[in-house]
Scaffold this motif. Sequence first.
Motif, mmCIF file in Angstrom:
data_model
loop_
_atom_site.group_PDB
_atom_site.id
_atom_site.type_symbol
_atom_site.label_atom_id
_atom_site.label_comp_id
_atom_site.label_asym_id
_atom_site.label_seq_id
_atom_site.Cartn_x
_atom_site.Cartn_y
_atom_site.Cartn_z
ATOM 1 N N GLU A 194 0.519 -2.295 -15.488
ATOM 2 C CA GLU A 194 0.791 -2.949 -16.898
ATOM 3 C C GLU A 194 -0.388 -4.008 -16.978
ATOM 4 O O GLU A 194 -0.757 -4.712 -16.156
ATOM 5 C CB GLU A 194 2.212 -3.233 -17.125
ATOM 6 N N SER A 195 -0.500 -4.626 -18.343
ATOM 7 C CA SER A 195 -1.036 -5.624 -18.633
ATOM 8 C C SER A 195 -0.223 -6.912 -18.395
ATOM 9 O O SER A 195 0.930 -7.053 -18.630
ATOM 10 C CB SER A 195 -1.507 -5.625 -19.974
ATOM 11 N N PRO A 196 -1.013 -7.936 -17.653
ATOM 12 C CA PRO A 196 -0.388 -9.373 -17.532
ATOM 13 C C PRO A 196 -0.191 -9.855 -19.102
ATOM 14 O O PRO A 196 0.642 -10.800 -19.260
ATOM 15 C CB PRO A 196 -1.298 -9.777 -16.608
ATOM 16 N N VAL A 197 -0.610 -9.577 -19.958
ATOM 17 C CA VAL A 197 -0.755 -10.011 -21.423
ATOM 18 C C VAL A 197 0.692 -9.941 -22.018
ATOM 19 O O VAL A 197 1.132 -8.879 -21.821
ATOM 20 C CB VAL A 197 -1.749 -9.483 -22.364
ATOM 21 N N ALA A 198 1.325 -10.795 -22.666
ATOM 22 C CA ALA A 198 2.811 -10.693 -22.976
ATOM 23 C C ALA A 198 2.813 -9.600 -23.801
ATOM 24 O O ALA A 198 3.841 -8.707 -23.860
ATOM 25 C CB ALA A 198 3.177 -12.217 -23.454
ATOM 26 N N ALA A 199 2.149 -9.460 -25.076
ATOM 27 C CA ALA A 199 2.239 -8.681 -25.927
ATOM 28 C C ALA A 199 1.012 -7.575 -25.929
ATOM 29 O O ALA A 199 0.208 -7.781 -26.151
ATOM 30 C CB ALA A 199 2.413 -9.218 -27.176
ATOM 31 N N ALA A 200 1.274 -6.399 -25.115
ATOM 32 C CA ALA A 200 0.360 -5.374 -24.964
ATOM 33 C C ALA A 200 -0.185 -4.874 -26.279
ATOM 34 O O ALA A 200 0.584 -4.642 -27.018
ATOM 35 C CB ALA A 200 0.799 -4.343 -23.888
ATOM 36 N N ARG A 201 -1.533 -4.732 -26.438
ATOM 37 C CA ARG A 201 -2.057 -4.292 -27.615
ATOM 38 C C ARG A 201 -2.028 -2.392 -27.578
ATOM 39 O O ARG A 201 -1.974 -2.007 -28.751
ATOM 40 C CB ARG A 201 -3.757 -4.368 -27.517
#
Length: 273
Positions: free
Chosen positions: A51-58
């Motif tokens: 998973e992406s470490p970005v809070a809100a995945a695109r």
Amino acid sequence: MKHTAYRVFKKPFFGRFMRPWRWPEGIDRQHWQQLSIASGSGAQLAALLAESPVAAARGAVLLAHPMGTAAKGFWLKHGHAELLRQAGYHVMLFDLNGFGESGSTTMDYPLDVLAAGQALQARYPQLPVAVVGASMGAAMSLCALAQADHPFKAAVAEAAFPTLLHFWRRYPLPRLGIQLSKLVYPAGERRLRPVHAATRLVGRPPLLLIYGEDDIYTPVADGRQLQQAFSAATHTEFWQVAGAGHTLAYEAQPQAYAQRVTAFLDQHLGASA
């Protein structure tokens, strides 16, 4: 018996690449989860998900590898997977059947891409899904776009060949095998032709085609042929990369690649969402 016959047929094409898979040296495993996916080709596909470490995945991106013993490890070794994770995308890597850790069955590789894409969409039903492929993985991903139930809202294809004969024209035995398959099983051979898929595209996913100016296996001229075919069916962008060999656009121009590919995905997956 059927799968045994296919394994024999595959030998001249892929035999030297079908080796035991090893985790790429120096790559951290902690973010990656192992999965097994049942494909319509009859194979159990080995996959990795992070998973992406970005809070809100695109969105979520499926990566379809080129030929080579690295198989799905190509994307780890060369940095594409981490680039996309940091850009806000969950990432799935998988081995096409017969490569890496996946069992070997038929030549229906577009069904492998389809199965992996559907598994990724099922994992994140709220997110748009894209596919990014290189060489063989790119070509088979384009063919998967002709499947009625594919989940892809956008596609990036680097070094895709228009037909199998385009790629294997320099190799006498594989070339002969393809010519025979066109006589013995023409429907199967057509399903592996990206130019044929362009006439049967489902859902009109926008497409970014990438070709290296130094690529001797899938030259720019082959890419222009695909561009013409897909432009008649959907929004198609073309990027000709100076100094790039086969499947090595990111290595040749990392900053330009990162900007071009992530901007394309952000635009079209964002519009889809």
